[in-house]
Design an enzyme around this catalytic site. Structure first.
Site, PDB file in Angstrom:
ATOM      1  N   HIS A 264       0.821  -1.215   0.000  1.00 10.24           N
ATOM      2  CA  HIS A 264       0.000   0.000   0.000  1.00 10.24           C
ATOM      3  C   HIS A 264       0.855   1.265   0.000  1.00 10.24           C
ATOM      4  O   HIS A 264       0.343   2.353  -0.290  1.00 10.24           O
ATOM      5  CB  HIS A 264      -1.001  -0.002   1.166  1.00 10.24           C
ATOM      6  CG  HIS A 264      -0.418   0.213   2.519  1.00 10.24           C
ATOM      7  ND1 HIS A 264      -0.180  -0.820   3.403  1.00 10.24           N
ATOM      8  CD2 HIS A 264      -0.045   1.341   3.171  1.00 10.24           C
ATOM      9  CE1 HIS A 264       0.308  -0.323   4.525  1.00 10.24           C
ATOM     10  NE2 HIS A 264       0.401   0.980   4.416  1.00 10.24           N
TER      11      HIS A 264
ATOM     12  N   ASP B 126       0.169  -7.545   1.239  1.00  9.34           N
ATOM     13  CA  ASP B 126       0.615  -6.172   1.515  1.00  9.34           C
ATOM     14  C   ASP B 126       2.131  -6.068   1.568  1.00  9.34           C
ATOM     15  O   ASP B 126       2.695  -5.427   2.454  1.00  9.34           O
ATOM     16  CB  ASP B 126      -0.011  -5.643   2.811  1.00  9.34           C
ATOM     17  CG  ASP B 126      -0.046  -4.115   2.862  1.00  9.34           C
ATOM     18  OD1 ASP B 126       0.400  -3.493   1.881  1.00  9.34           O
ATOM     19  OD2 ASP B 126      -0.517  -3.563   3.872  1.00  9.34           O
TER      20      ASP B 126
ATOM     21  N   SER C 217       4.461   2.049   8.133  1.00  7.93           N
ATOM     22  CA  SER C 217       4.251   0.951   7.184  1.00  7.93           C
ATOM     23  C   SER C 217       5.540   0.579   6.464  1.00  7.93           C
ATOM     24  O   SER C 217       6.244   1.442   5.923  1.00  7.93           O
ATOM     25  CB  SER C 217       3.205   1.343   6.145  1.00  7.93           C
ATOM     26  OG  SER C 217       1.930   1.393   6.703  1.00  7.93           O
TER      27      SER C 217
END
Length: 498
Positions: free
Chosen positions: A42, A73, A151
Site C-alpha cells: 500500500h 501487503d 508501514s
C-alpha cells in the site's frame, strides 16, 4: 533502514477515463539480500515514482518496483544506482516469535523527520484480516505503537533479527496500541513465489478474471460443527471432528473432488477440530486455513472427507484463486463503455468505495451481496454496472439511474464488458433494450443513440466512448488485477503512508 517516498496517481473510478490528482506519501522499508528492499504494497500502490533514502543520508535514490503483492501487503523494490548500495548490509530474518516475546518496531511515522523506535510485546498470533488485500493470512499482533508512516518498517526481536514488517493498526475509541506485523512465514512465501516464477503470481490477469492471491485458497465456504445434533445428522462417529463444507467455488480444482455437505476431517493428514482449528505449536491452535496458505500455486494437498457416513481421501491441486469482484486494479485503468451517455463499468471494490463507501443507499443490497459473496460461475464473467447517465435529450427520463447491474441486452445475458460492447456495436434492431436489476428496463432508439454519442462525449470532455482494452485489436495488459474481499472494510487500517 530506508524511508520510502512515493508519488501516487490513482484512477478516478467514478470517471474512469481519467485519473485523480496525484499525491505524495512516505513510508518505511529496509534492505534484504540480493540488492532488494522490502516495504508494504500500500506504500507504492498506483505509483508513478518511488524514491528511497537511507538513514543518515541526504540523498534520495530512484527505486524500481519489482513486485507487488496486494494480498499480503508486500512490495519488493530495487535501486539501480551503485552509490546506494555502498556500505549497506541486509537485515537478517528471524523465526516466528512467541507470545510475550519483546519486539521493537523501527520506522518513519508521522510527527518527525528522523527515525522512530517503539517497543512492545507479542500479544497474539493468528490468522488475521489483511485490510489492504482483503485476505486472511498469518499475522502477529503487538502492543507497540504503529502509526502512519510506520508501514514497511521492520520489527526486531531481542537478537536484532527481523521478525516481521509493520503494516496496519486497529483504530477504535475503545482500544489503544494494537498494531499488526506481517510475520516472516508470509514474507518468505512472497519472496519464494517471486524468485521461482520471476514475478509474483498473485498479481496477474487471466482472461477477464483477476487472480486474488499468490497464497492459495481451498475455495470453499465452511461452517463449524460444535453442535452435537448437527454432527449426528452428518453421521459423524464419536471422536470424529471436522468442519462442514457449505459451498464450493464452481471453477476451483477442488470442485471435482469436494461437494457441499461433505465434512472435512483433515488437511494433509493434520486433523481439523470442530471449531476449524489445527494444532499449531505447543499449547497453541490456529485456523486450519493457515495450512492452506502455506501451499504454493500448482502444489497438491490430501483432504480427508466424510460423505454420507463414509470416509474417503481425495487429492486437490491449488490454482491461483479468483474472485468475481476485484479488490484492486493495481497499475491498470478501469474499463468502461459509453452508449448514448449511459456509462457501463465492471463492478470492483475501488469503484464501490469511491461511489458510496459501500454504505450509502445508492448502492443496492444486491451489489453489496455480490461484492461480498459472489462466486465466478464461468471463465470470462464480470458483473456489469450502469454507473451513471451523462444527461442528454436522447436519454431523458433515465438521468437519475446509477449503480445498477445490467442483466441483458436485447434479451441476451451479459457475460462481461467486452461481450456487452460487441453486442451493442453489432445491434441492427430499431431499439436497444437494457434490462437492469430491480426489473428496470431502459430503451433507446438505436440510430438516435449512435448519433448522440459523439456530442455527449464532447459535452462531458470524455476522450473515447470505450477504454483502450475494449478497442478491437488491442492486447490487454497481462497483470495487476487482484480479486478478493469477503467482508466490508472495518476499523483495522493499514498503517498507511504519511
Amino acid at each position: 533502514l530506508t524511508q520510502v517516498y512515493c508519488t501516487h496517481s490513482e484512477p478516478d473510478y467514478s470517471l474512469p477515463w481519467q485519473k485523480q490528482r496525484q499525491f505524495m506519501s512516505t513510508g518505511s522499508g529496509f534492505v534484504i539480500s540480493g540488492r532488494r528492499l522490502l516495504t508494504n504494497a500500500h506504500c507504492v500502490e498506483h505509483h508513478t515514482q518511488v524514491q528511497v533514502k537511507k538513514r543518515g543520508d541526504d540523498t534520495k535514490f530512484v527505486a524500481r518496483v519489482l513486485a507487488e503483492g496486494p494480498d499480503c501487503d508486500l512490495a519488493l523494490l530495487t535501486v539501480d544506482s551503485e552509490e546506494f548500495w555502498e556500505a549497506v548490509e541486509p537485515l537478517k530474518f528471524g523465526s516466528l516469535p512467541r507470545l510475550q516475546d519483546p519486539v521493537i518496531v523501527v520506522g518513519y511515522p508521522m510527527g518527525g523527520e528522523t527515525i522512530s523506535v517503539t517497543s512492545g510485546v507479542v500479544s497474539r498470533i493468528e490468522v488475521t484480516s489483511y485490510v489492504h488485500g482483503a485476505s486472511e493470512l498469518l499475522g502477529v499482533q503487538i502492543d507497540a505503537a504503529i502509526n502512519a508512516g510506520n508501514s514497511g518498517g521492520p520489527a526486531f526481536n531481542e537478537e536484532g533479527e527481523c521478525v516481521g514488517i509493520a503494516f496496519q493498526s486497529l483504530k477504535d475509541m475503545d482500544v489503544e496500541n494494537i498494531g499488526f506485523v506481517i510475520p516472516t512465514a508470509v514474507i518468505f512465501h512472497f519472496l519464494k513465489d517471486f524468485e521461482q516464477n520471476g514475478r509474483y503470481t498473485g498479481n496477474i490477469f487471466l482472461n477477464f478474471l483477476s487472480v486474488q492471491s499468490g497464497f492459495p485458497s481451498l475455495a470453499v465456504w465452511w461452517q463449524k460443527l460444535e453442535n452435537s445434533a448437527m454432527r449426528a445428522s452428518l453421521k459423524m462417529k464419536s471422536g470424529q471432528k471436522g468442519v462442514l463444507i457449505r459451498r464450493v467455488e464452481p471453477l476451483a480444482p477442488v470442485a471435482s473432488a469436494v461437494k457441499a455437505g461433505d465434512v472435512l476431517l483433515s488437511f494433509d493428514g493434520v486433523p481439523i477440530a470442530n471449531e476449524g482449528t489445527v494444532s499449531f505449536r505447543t499449547g497453541e491452535r490456529i485456523d486450519f486455513e493457515f495450512l492452506v496458505t502455506q501451499k504454493y500455486v500448482c502444489e497438491t494437498a490430501e483432504l480427508e472427507l466424510l460423505r454420507d457416513g463414509k470416509e474417503l481421501k481425495v487429492q486437490t491441486v491449488f490454482k491461483p484463486p479468483v474472485r468475481l469482484v476485484p479488490v484492486h486494479l493495481a497499475s491498470k485503468m478501469p474499463s468502461y463503455f459509453i452508449v448514448a451517455g449511459l456509462v457501463f463499468v465492471p463492478l470492483c471494490f475501488p469503484y464501490l468505495e469511491s461511489e458510496c463507501d459501500l454504505g450509502e443507499a445508492e448502492v443496492s443490497g444486491k451489489l453489496r451481496e455480490i461484492a461480498r459473496n459472489g462466486m465466478v460461475e464461468f471463465e470470462d464473467q464480470q458483473v456489469i454496472v450502469m454507473s451513471q447517465v451523462l444527461a442528454h435529450p436522447v436519454n431523458a427520463g433515465y438521468e437519475n439511474l446509477q449503480n445498477v447491474e445490467v442483466l441483458t441486452f436485447n434479451g441476451e445475458k451479459i457475460r462481461n464488458l467486452r461481450q456487452f460492447s460487441r453486442l451493442v456495436d453489432s445491434c441492427t434492431e430499431e431499439f436497444m433494450r437494457f434490462e437492469l436489476e430491480r426489473h428496470i428496463l431502459v430503451v433507446l432508439e438505436t440510430k438516435s443513440a449512435r448519433l448522440a454519442n459523439e456530442q455527449i462525449l464532447r459535452d462531458f470532455h470524455v476522450p473515447s466512448e470505450r477504454s483502450l482494452d475494449l478497442v478491437e485489436g488491442h492486447t490487454p495488459v497481462t497483470s495487476h488485477e487482484i480479486n478478493g474481499r469477503d467482508a466490508l472494510p472495518g476499523s483495522i487500517q493499514p498503517a498507511a503512508a504519511a
